[in-house]
Enzyme design. Structure first.
Site, PDB file in Angstrom:
ATOM      1  N   SER A   1       0.846  -1.200   0.000  1.00 53.38           N
ATOM      2  CA  SER A   1       0.000   0.000   0.000  1.00 53.38           C
ATOM      3  C   SER A   1       0.875   1.241   0.000  1.00 53.38           C
ATOM      4  CB  SER A   1      -0.883   0.016   1.253  1.00 53.38           C
ATOM      5  OG  SER A   1      -1.552   1.259   1.402  1.00 53.38           O
ATOM      6  N   TYR A   4      -1.277  -0.576  10.173  1.00 49.58           N
ATOM      7  CA  TYR A   4      -1.407  -0.887   8.749  1.00 49.58           C
ATOM      8  C   TYR A   4      -0.150  -0.451   7.994  1.00 49.58           C
ATOM      9  CZ  TYR A   4      -3.667  -1.216   4.164  1.00 49.58           C
ATOM     10  OH  TYR A   4      -3.986  -1.541   2.870  1.00 49.58           O
ATOM     11  N   LYS A  11       2.560  -2.926   5.972  1.00 51.85           N
ATOM     12  CA  LYS A  11       2.799  -2.832   4.532  1.00 51.85           C
ATOM     13  C   LYS A  11       4.243  -2.450   4.219  1.00 51.85           C
ATOM     14  CE  LYS A  11      -1.373  -3.947   3.220  1.00 51.85           C
ATOM     15  NZ  LYS A  11      -1.627  -5.217   2.511  1.00 51.85           N
TER      16      LYS A  11
END
Length: 241
Positions: free
Chosen positions: A133, A146, A150
């Site tokens: 991401s 998150y 990533k």
């Protein structure tokens, strides 16, 4: 039929980018082995594209290894399973951390490991695409775990490419921008948050799951035969301007 005669394992295939990738690769001739934790998603996907499906909670290491063993020695792997828990740095919880890192990073490493072991035993060759991401490149509010997951997966991608290259296995990371899936809708449904973000995209929109699926297909194909260890941004120009 670019992938005729090829087989691909897709984690997180029940929804979002994983499902769009499964649909596209099946259309292009691949035999798809879909992995998801939701049986109804697998049933509806199998009704659309055929192939094989395996139910597994990939956050549990033993289930991830079992699913990969059942999938068998396929030609390609797309690590697409992902989740998010919206927490700030000050509000981060142990549960949120374990949930996000367990799916986004740990399960991807386990699936890649088992895939690579099977490919080496079969004589080498193959491709792994790890879906990451742009959150691993920029700091977004409430995305601390998150982003860490990533960015970690992109770092692991470079190590995988280095170590597995001698076996003819390519490993690529693919970093989408906001992609309009159910998961993204939860994080970006507020116009006060989404509109300034969209304005930073020269192309003038967020991605659709099909946009990302087509980029994944390119990285899996022989047209990308010299691409390994790289992180391809599928971001409408967000990171470039």
């Amino acid at each position: 039929m670019q992938f005729s005669g090829k087989s691909v394992i897709i984690t997180g295939a029940g929804k979002g980018i994983g499902r769009a990738t499964a649909q596209l690769l099946a259309q292009r001739g691949a035999e798809v082995v879909a992995i998801s934790r939701t049986q109804s998603d697998l049933d509806s996907l199998r009704a659309e594209i055929g192939g094989r499906s395996l139910i597994a909670d990939l956050s549990k290491a033993e289930e991830a290894r079992r699913a990969m063993a059942e999938a068998g020695p396929c030609d390609m792997l797309v690590n697409c399973a992902g989740t998010n828990v919206l927490e700030s740095v000050l509000d981060m919880t142990d549960e949120g951390y374990e949930t996000v890192m367990g799916i986004n990073l740990k399960s991807a490493l386990i699936c890649a490991q088992e895939f690579a072991r099977a490919r080496v035993a079969a004589g080498g060759g193959g491709v792994i695409v790890n879906v990451t991401s742009i959150a691993g490149h920029r700091g977004f509010q409430d995305h601390v775990c998150y982003a860490a997951s990533k960015a970690g997966l992109e770092g692991a991608t470079r190590v995988m490419a280095r170590e597995l290259g001698e076996h003819g296995i390519r490993v690529v990371a693919l970093a989408p921008t906001v992609t309009m899936t159910e998961l993204a809708a939860e994080a970006w449904s507020d116009p006060a948050k989404s509109e300034p973000m969209m304005a930073r995209h020269p192309i003038g929109r967020f991605a659709q799951a099909e946009d990302v699926a087509r980029a994944i297909a390119l990285m899996l194909s022989d047209d990308a035969g010299m691409v390994t260890g790289s992180a391809l941004s599928v971001d409408g120009g967000f990171l470039s301007v």
